[in-house]
Design an enzyme around this catalytic site. Structure first.
Site, PDB file in Angstrom:
ATOM      1  N   LYS A 267       0.859  -1.182   0.000  1.00 51.41           N
ATOM      2  CA  LYS A 267       0.000   0.000   0.000  1.00 51.41           C
ATOM      3  C   LYS A 267       0.895   1.233   0.000  1.00 51.41           C
ATOM      4  O   LYS A 267       1.696   1.426   0.900  1.00 51.41           O
ATOM      5  CB  LYS A 267      -0.906  -0.005   1.236  1.00 51.41           C
ATOM      6  CG  LYS A 267      -1.664   1.321   1.455  1.00 51.41           C
ATOM      7  CD  LYS A 267      -2.566   1.286   2.688  1.00 51.41           C
ATOM      8  CE  LYS A 267      -3.156   2.668   2.987  1.00 51.41           C
ATOM      9  NZ  LYS A 267      -3.994   2.683   4.219  1.00 51.41           N
ATOM     10  N   LYS A 279     -10.072  13.011   8.066  1.00 48.86           N
ATOM     11  CA  LYS A 279      -9.600  12.622   9.393  1.00 48.86           C
ATOM     12  C   LYS A 279      -9.597  13.831  10.316  1.00 48.86           C
ATOM     13  O   LYS A 279      -9.555  14.976   9.854  1.00 48.86           O
ATOM     14  CB  LYS A 279      -8.160  12.092   9.292  1.00 48.86           C
ATOM     15  CG  LYS A 279      -8.029  10.724   8.676  1.00 48.86           C
ATOM     16  CD  LYS A 279      -6.579  10.275   8.673  1.00 48.86           C
ATOM     17  CE  LYS A 279      -6.430   8.899   8.036  1.00 48.86           C
ATOM     18  NZ  LYS A 279      -7.072   7.813   8.797  1.00 48.86           N
ATOM     19  N   ASP A 290       1.727   6.399   5.525  1.00 50.07           N
ATOM     20  CA  ASP A 290       0.740   5.451   4.999  1.00 50.07           C
ATOM     21  C   ASP A 290       1.235   4.739   3.729  1.00 50.07           C
ATOM     22  O   ASP A 290       0.500   3.974   3.110  1.00 50.07           O
ATOM     23  CB  ASP A 290      -0.585   6.182   4.740  1.00 50.07           C
ATOM     24  CG  ASP A 290      -1.801   5.278   4.924  1.00 50.07           C
ATOM     25  OD1 ASP A 290      -1.663   4.208   5.547  1.00 50.07           O
ATOM     26  OD2 ASP A 290      -2.886   5.650   4.432  1.00 50.07           O
ATOM     27  N   ASP A 349     -12.111   7.208   3.783  1.00 47.51           N
ATOM     28  CA  ASP A 349     -10.890   6.975   4.562  1.00 47.51           C
ATOM     29  C   ASP A 349     -10.479   5.502   4.550  1.00 47.51           C
ATOM     30  O   ASP A 349      -9.393   5.153   4.996  1.00 47.51           O
ATOM     31  CB  ASP A 349     -11.105   7.471   6.002  1.00 47.51           C
ATOM     32  CG  ASP A 349      -9.797   7.682   6.743  1.00 47.51           C
ATOM     33  OD1 ASP A 349      -8.733   7.617   6.102  1.00 47.51           O
ATOM     34  OD2 ASP A 349      -9.854   7.914   7.967  1.00 47.51           O
ATOM     35  N   GLU A 351      -9.351   3.810   2.173  1.00 40.73           N
ATOM     36  CA  GLU A 351      -8.835   3.924   0.806  1.00 40.73           C
ATOM     37  C   GLU A 351      -7.777   2.870   0.476  1.00 40.73           C
ATOM     38  O   GLU A 351      -7.592   2.537  -0.691  1.00 40.73           O
ATOM     39  CB  GLU A 351      -8.259   5.325   0.574  1.00 40.73           C
ATOM     40  CG  GLU A 351      -6.806   5.549   1.021  1.00 40.73           C
ATOM     41  CD  GLU A 351      -6.601   5.389   2.524  1.00 40.73           C
ATOM     42  OE1 GLU A 351      -7.580   5.527   3.274  1.00 40.73           O
ATOM     43  OE2 GLU A 351      -5.464   5.099   2.952  1.00 40.73           O
ATOM     44  N   ARG A 353      -7.658  -0.362   0.978  1.00 40.46           N
ATOM     45  CA  ARG A 353      -8.236  -1.552   0.335  1.00 40.46           C
ATOM     46  C   ARG A 353      -8.679  -1.245  -1.093  1.00 40.46           C
ATOM     47  O   ARG A 353      -8.692  -2.126  -1.941  1.00 40.46           O
ATOM     48  CB  ARG A 353      -9.387  -2.087   1.197  1.00 40.46           C
ATOM     49  CG  ARG A 353     -10.504  -1.114   1.391  1.00 40.46           C
ATOM     50  CD  ARG A 353     -11.406  -1.443   2.588  1.00 40.46           C
ATOM     51  NE  ARG A 353     -10.821  -1.003   3.862  1.00 40.46           N
ATOM     52  CZ  ARG A 353     -11.398  -1.168   5.041  1.00 40.46           C
ATOM     53  NH1 ARG A 353     -12.564  -1.773   5.131  1.00 40.46           N
ATOM     54  NH2 ARG A 353     -10.813  -0.740   6.141  1.00 40.46           N
TER      55      ARG A 353
END
Ligand code: BES
Ligand code: MN
Ligand code: ZN
Length: 498
Positions: A267, A279, A290, A349, A351, A353
């Site tokens: 990811k 968020k 992330d 949020d 996102e 997946r």
């Protein structure tokens, strides 16, 4: 940094520092005792003085001991001999390396032989020493104008220990070095801010990686190519950002064409604002991390290439930035994935997946032996395990068992959660084939349930590294380089099978 195995007796080693373990009772091992004789009992006098408990972390530094060619001897507490397992040995090595790095001692010899007791063997210790030395030497400096210079370690030596062990020890040092360097590559990418480390930046990094290894090639898909492939889900995440998405595919070829590749999918959300489901502001800066799954995939790819592993490996990165804007996806929007399945986006949020599902479908074309995705996927993983475990779920118990065992072996541990059918119905939607979130409960599991809808065609494991990929606190704040050790250990295992 240069690593070597030293066949001569330790006392003849003209390094800046000899590191010698001392057991909790003040006892010295065989190597240390031999050295003690050369320096007329200077070591045992300190070891037995009662000044120290010789717990892990207790140290005493002697300068210019007469009878010994080294500039200094560092006595370093190893705790109780029969309590020295892998975890304690790793602490001993990390602590001792930190000690010598804080001083001006570019050439250091570790008397590792004395650490062998009931615990880890010589090769494990050598590999771990090299890994700890690489990891300890890393400093983030890229976006800092002024940083304190720290003395560098230039040469690390270890004793040959037993006869005939040289080749194995050199190999172990090489392994540890590659893992440490892979971790540092992942840490650097993770630590870079979101305004530098964009999807395009990750792509150019991957190109440079491919340029530096003959065995690695790269293809980078841009948005137009992804549109042609109908990757509507991945593209929907990038829709709100001025930064274009990229799908990066690295091919490492270490075996013949008939050998099915292992596929790693990372990811790579280079910043996660949450999108329209924005968020809260608290600690949002940490969402630059992330893309740590992507970073670990790139670090592992480099480690595999450095180790010239006799396997084929495909390393994919699904890179995008998740931003709110007039063009961003909204809750209730329905997108069509590359697989043809439609997804109702109930929360923008969730996102990770959404980018992973299209990458996982793309992975089918490589006819994989197994697919492992690595993602900072859920806050629930942090809530459950803090920073200690990589969370593993998947559709192949043998693959997951292997990952669990590799995690124990390299101390980059994982723990499994169940992917039971009961959880799947949380993803039912009235308006699409799948919803992108479940209820408020079991968030790490329902995220994996979502991914499982795209992984029917191969053996698959998912690693949720939201807890393990970075430290949030104070001076430690920064990317950890996990799970590069776990992934590399896993690939080493694949390499050792016939
Ligand atoms: N990147 C986050 C997960 C995350 C959050 C990792 C905090 C580490 C710390 C992910 O994209 C996310 O936002 N997940 C949501 C999913 C939810 C909306 C179902 C979460 O976990 O809150
Ligand atoms: Mn998110
Ligand atoms: Zn995210």
């Amino acid at each position: 940094m240069h690593y070597s195995v030293m066949p001569d007796p330790i006392a003849e080693n003209a390094v800046d520092c000899l590191v010698v373990p001392v057991w909790k009772d003040g006892g010295l091992g065989a190597e240390a005792s031999a050295l003690d004789e050369m320096v007329s009992g200077a070591l045992s006098r300190i070891a037995e003085s009662g000044d120290y408990l010789w717990d892990l972390g207790d140290t005493h530094l002697l300068h210019c001991p007469e009878g010994c060619a080294a500039g200094r001897i560092l006595l370093s507490g190893a705790g109780a001999a029969d309590e020295l397992g892998a975890m304690e040995a790793a602490k001993f090595l990390a602590g001792s390396v930190k000690h010598v790095l804080a001083r001006n001692m570019p050439h250091v010899h570790f008397a590792l032989g004395d650490l062998r007791h009931n615990g880890p063997d010589a090769q494990w210790l050598a590999a771990r020493l090299a890994q700890e030395a690489e990891v300890a030497a890393y400093r983030y400096t890229t976006t800092r104008a002024s940083t304190k210079r720290q003395p560098a370690l230039e040469g690390l030596r270890i004793s040959a220990m037993d006869d005939g062990l040289d080749a194995a020890l050199n190999e172990a040092l090489h392994k540890g070095r590659a893992i440490g360097r892979g971790m540092n590559r992942a840490r650097e990418l993770g630590n870079l801010p979101g305004n530098i480390c964009t999807p395009k930046y990750l792509a150019s990094h991957a190109r440079e990686l491919a340029d530096s290894f003959e065995s690695v090639s790269v293809e980078v898909l841009d948005e137009a190519q992804m549109r042609d492939l109908k990757m509507g889900s991945l593209l929907s995440v990038a829709a709100g950002s001025v930064e274009e998405a990229r799908l990066i595919v690295l091919h490492y070829e270490g075996a013949g064409d008939d050998s099915k590749p292992a596929v790693l999918v990372g990811k790579g959300i280079t910043f996660d604002t949450g999108g329209i489901s924005l968020k809260g502001g608290l600690a949002m800066d940490e969402m630059k991390f992330d893309m740590c799954g992507a970073a670990s995939v790139l670090g592992t790819c480099a480690a595999a290439a450095e180790l010239e592993l006799p396997i084929n490996l495909v390393c994919m990165v699904a890179a995008a930035e998740n931003m709110p804007s007039g063009k961003a996806i909204k809750p209730g929007d329905v997108v069509t994935t590359m697989s043809g399945k439609t997804v109702e986006i109930l929360n923008t949020d969730a996102e990770g997946r959404l980018v992973l599902c299209d990458a996982l479908t793309y992975a089918e074309r490589f006819d994989p032996a197994c697919v492992i995705d690595i993602a900072t996927l859920t806050g629930a993983a942090v809530a459950t395990f803090d920073s200690h475990a990589n969370v593993v779920l998947g559709n192949d118990q043998a693959l997951m068992d292997r990952l669990l065992q590799c995690g124990l072996d390299c101390l980059d541990r994982a723990w499994q959660l169940p992917l039971w059918d009961e959880y799947q119905k949380q993803l039912d939607s009235n308006f699409a084939d799948i919803a992108n979130i479940g209820s408020k409960k079991a968030g790490t599991i329902t995220a994996a349930c979502f991914l499982s809808r795209f992984t029917d065609k191969y053996s698959w494991a998912h690693l949720d590294i939201a807890g393990s990929a970075w430290h949030s606190d104070g001076a430690r704040k920064g990317a950890t380089g996990r799970p590069v050790p776990l992934l590399t250990e896993f690939l080493l295992h694949l390499s050792n099978k016939d």
